[in-house]
Design an enzyme around this catalytic site. Structure first.
Site, PDB file in Angstrom:
ATOM      1  N   SER A   1     -25.269-123.763  76.656  1.00  0.00           N
ATOM      2  CA  SER A   1     -25.969-123.935  77.920  1.00  0.00           C
ATOM      3  C   SER A   1     -25.454-125.150  78.695  1.00  0.00           C
ATOM      4  O   SER A   1     -24.863-126.067  78.140  1.00  0.00           O
ATOM      5  CB  SER A   1     -27.466-124.116  77.680  1.00  0.00           C
ATOM      6  OG  SER A   1     -27.950-123.105  76.828  1.00  0.00           O
TER       7      SER A   1
HETATM    8  N1  SAH Z   1     -28.606-122.935  71.875  1.00  0.00           N
HETATM    9  C1  SAH Z   1     -27.190-122.583  71.878  1.00  0.00           C
HETATM   10  C2  SAH Z   1     -26.802-121.637  72.981  1.00  0.00           C
HETATM   11  C3  SAH Z   1     -27.397-120.312  72.766  1.00  0.00           C
HETATM   12  S1  SAH Z   1     -26.596-118.927  73.505  1.00  0.00           S
HETATM   13  C4  SAH Z   1     -26.306-123.807  71.929  1.00  0.00           C
HETATM   14  O1  SAH Z   1     -26.832-124.929  72.043  1.00  0.00           O
HETATM   15  O2  SAH Z   1     -25.101-123.651  71.813  1.00  0.00           O
HETATM   16  C5  SAH Z   1     -27.741-117.718  72.889  1.00  0.00           C
HETATM   17  C6  SAH Z   1     -27.552-117.393  71.441  1.00  0.00           C
HETATM   18  O3  SAH Z   1     -28.637-116.526  71.069  1.00  0.00           O
HETATM   19  C7  SAH Z   1     -26.286-116.628  71.139  1.00  0.00           C
HETATM   20  O4  SAH Z   1     -25.558-117.278  70.149  1.00  0.00           O
HETATM   21  C8  SAH Z   1     -26.787-115.256  70.681  1.00  0.00           C
HETATM   22  O5  SAH Z   1     -25.973-114.643  69.708  1.00  0.00           O
HETATM   23  C9  SAH Z   1     -28.163-115.593  70.129  1.00  0.00           C
HETATM   24  N2  SAH Z   1     -29.108-114.474  70.049  1.00  0.00           N
HETATM   25  C10 SAH Z   1     -29.218-113.402  70.868  1.00  0.00           C
HETATM   26  N3  SAH Z   1     -30.207-112.586  70.455  1.00  0.00           N
HETATM   27  C11 SAH Z   1     -30.750-113.146  69.342  1.00  0.00           C
HETATM   28  C12 SAH Z   1     -31.802-112.769  68.445  1.00  0.00           C
HETATM   29  N4  SAH Z   1     -32.510-111.648  68.598  1.00  0.00           N
HETATM   30  N5  SAH Z   1     -32.075-113.594  67.411  1.00  0.00           N
HETATM   31  C13 SAH Z   1     -31.364-114.750  67.213  1.00  0.00           C
HETATM   32  N6  SAH Z   1     -30.352-115.141  68.028  1.00  0.00           N
HETATM   33  C14 SAH Z   1     -30.051-114.365  69.077  1.00  0.00           C
END
Ligand code: SAH
Length: 202
Positions: A52
């Site tokens: 993000s």
């Molecule tokens: N917080 C992260 C950025 C997140 S991007 C950072 O600091 O880098 C969103 C993430 O959510 C992705 O890696 C994606 O694979 C994950 N995601 C999507 N759906 C999900 C689910 N149902 N359960 C867990 N993770 C999920």
């Protein structure tokens, strides 16, 4: 520089700014994007996912009102950056990632950088982490179409959940669960996160 810009907006506490200063974002992005690690933009982390924008990380961390004794659940580990920031502010961060490669590399990175109070689980965030519930705080960094009731159930009375909610353009929502268990929800600003994936049905 970047933290100074966030500080100038005047909405971030000293402790959150300190957390932002202490975590080296360049160590959470792929080599080829390191030059951009300190610009205020999201960056690709592989497998179609993004780390993000720092301003949004600061804002969400601030909205979470983190405090020393808390246990926090994060949905969407990604690179592990948000988890690392939170880990400097609370007692324990439990974070769930649905893409195994991302979860494994984030866990390895967090261990290598000595963020010892973060636990990464590979699994579906829609289920939360029942064995560790209830949590003082829950933060979603992938967007569900609606706030998953299971996650509200795993929130302590007096706790708070932050999530981008909606399809396409989303609203950043803050859910407060009162001492009596009643919830109130408010919308803070429009945001754009990757959608939260539904696990394949059995
Ligand atoms: N917080 C992260 C950025 C997140 S991007 C950072 O600091 O880098 C969103 C993430 O959510 C992705 O890696 C994606 O694979 C994950 N995601 C999507 N759906 C999900 C689910 N149902 N359960 C867990 N993770 C999920």
């Amino acid at each position: 520089m970047l933290v100074e810009q966030i500080e100038a907006r005047g909405e971030t506490s000293a402790s959150v700014l300190q957390a932002m200063r202490s975590v080296r974002r360049e160590l959470f992005v792929p080599e080829e994007f390191r030059a951009y690690a300190y610009s205020d933009s999201p960056l690709p982390i592989g497998l179609g996912q993004t780390i993000s924008q720092p301003f949004i990380v600061a804002l969400m961390t601030q909205l979470l009102e983190p405090a020393r004794g808390q246990r926090v659940l994060e949905i969407g580990t990604g690179s592990g950056y948000q988890a690392a920031i939170l880990s400097t502010l609370v007692k324990e961060v439990d974070t769930i990632e649905i893409i195994p490669e991302l979860g494994r590399s984030a866990a390895e990175r967090l261990r290598r950088l000595d963020y010892v109070n973060v636990q990464v689980r590979i699994g579906d965030g829609y289920l939360g982490w029942p064995e560790k519930a209830p949590f003082d705080r829950i933060i979603l960094t992938a967007a569900p179409p609606e706030i998953p009731p299971v996650l509200i159930d795993q929130l302590k009375h007096g706790g708070r959940l932050i999530a981008p909610v909606g399809v396409g353009m989303q609203d950043l929502m803050v859910v407060d669960k009162a001492k009596d268990g009643k919830t109130t929800t408010r919308s803070v600003l429009p945001v754009q996160f990757v959608p939260m994936k539904k696990a394949a049905l059995p």
